[in-house]
Enzyme design. Structure first.
Site, PDB file in Angstrom:
ATOM      1  N   ARG A 104       1.058  -1.233  -0.088  1.00 47.92           N
ATOM      2  CA  ARG A 104      -0.078  -0.113   0.255  1.00 47.92           C
ATOM      3  C   ARG A 104       1.028   1.219  -0.097  1.00 47.92           C
ATOM      4  NH1 ARG A 104      -5.142   0.500   3.831  1.00 47.92           N
ATOM      5  NH2 ARG A 104      -5.652  -1.264   2.459  1.00 47.92           N
ATOM      6  N   THR A 108      -0.765   7.652  -0.932  1.00 54.35           N
ATOM      7  CA  THR A 108      -2.313   7.276  -1.806  1.00 54.35           C
ATOM      8  C   THR A 108      -3.138   6.417  -1.175  1.00 54.35           C
ATOM      9  OG1 THR A 108      -1.457   5.826  -3.378  1.00 54.35           O
ATOM     10  CG2 THR A 108      -1.152   8.173  -3.858  1.00 54.35           C
ATOM     11  N   ASP A 200      -4.410  -9.705  12.264  1.00 55.27           N
ATOM     12  CA  ASP A 200      -3.567  -9.774  11.146  1.00 55.27           C
ATOM     13  C   ASP A 200      -3.193 -11.053  10.665  1.00 55.27           C
ATOM     14  OD1 ASP A 200      -0.956  -9.644   9.410  1.00 55.27           O
ATOM     15  OD2 ASP A 200      -1.555  -7.345   9.196  1.00 55.27           O
ATOM     16  N   ASP A 203       0.718 -11.864   9.922  1.00 58.74           N
ATOM     17  CA  ASP A 203       1.341 -11.826  11.397  1.00 58.74           C
ATOM     18  C   ASP A 203       1.478 -13.053  12.128  1.00 58.74           C
ATOM     19  OD1 ASP A 203       2.711  -9.395  10.700  1.00 58.74           O
ATOM     20  OD2 ASP A 203       1.117  -8.002  12.096  1.00 58.74           O
TER      21      ASP A 203
END
Length: 209
Positions: A104, A108, A200, A203
């Site tokens: 990502r 933006t 997550d 993770d």
């Protein structure tokens, strides 16, 4: 709109419950994700075409049904999608595996492709895109577009847990893609995490923070 298949089989729901538990460690988490991917594959491959061939049993000749030579491909979204690959391969070992990597952009907040390697004949295959979580939907939408840009027309998306927001975004962007989920959760929180979710997935799969 692409149809959403929510899998409510007791074994699937039981294993999702184990994943949600914050006390579940990485080793067990990885094993359960692989098992869930295998279980979900049964439903996601339900409509594969069959053909009859003749074999000889110890007693007599007979006609049996076999998969009609359909080419399949598996494309995990890096990195968490890797945890689902072996589960699918246990059922469809002849499938070819590609990979799509995204990050990502910090300014933006849009997903950017950093890696995409597909089987050379991907355009001839039915492709299963894998990612344990469908949260905002941004990564899934982008990954599927990258795959389509390489000539693939038949795509299905498999995830373990989805938020309604992500499902909606994926359906709007790719109405031709069927979505298979083990659990459809309540919502996203202000940080973009699925609630109640499981944290997550990457993770928890790999023991990172």
């Amino acid at each position: 709109m692409g149809q959403v298949h929510v899998m409510d089989h007791p074994l699937i729901q039981h294993k999702i419950g184990i994943l949600r538990n914050k006390e579940t460690g990485s080793k067990e988490f990885r094993e359960i994700v692989e098992e869930l991917a295998m279980l979900m594959s049964f439903e996601a491959t339900r409509d594969l075409a069959l053909e009859e061939v003749e074999v000889e049993t110890p007693v007599a000749k007979t006609k049996v049904k076999v998969i009609a030579g359909k080419k399949l491909g598996i494309v995990p979204i890096l990195r968490a999608g890797l945890g689902m690959v072996d589960g699918m391969l246990r059922l469809v070992p002849a499938a070819k595996v590609g990979h799509v990597g995204l990050y990502r952009d910090p300014e933006t907040l849009q997903p950017v492709e950093y890696y995409c390697k597909l089987p050379y004949d991907a355009s001839e295959r039915d492709i299963f895109v894998l990612d344990p979580m469908l949260a905002t939907g941004g990564s899934a939408v982008a990954a599927i577009q990258y795959i389509k840009d390489r000539g693939v027309q038949r795509i299905r998306f498999l995830c373990l847990i989805a938020a309604p927001e992500g499902v909606k975004k994926l359906q709007e962007a790719h109405p031709d893609v069927e979505i298979y989920v083990a659990a459809l959760d309540e919502r996203l929180n202000e940080h973009g995490y699925i609630v109640p979710g499981l944290g997550d997935a990457g993770d928890r799969l790999y023991g990172t923070k």
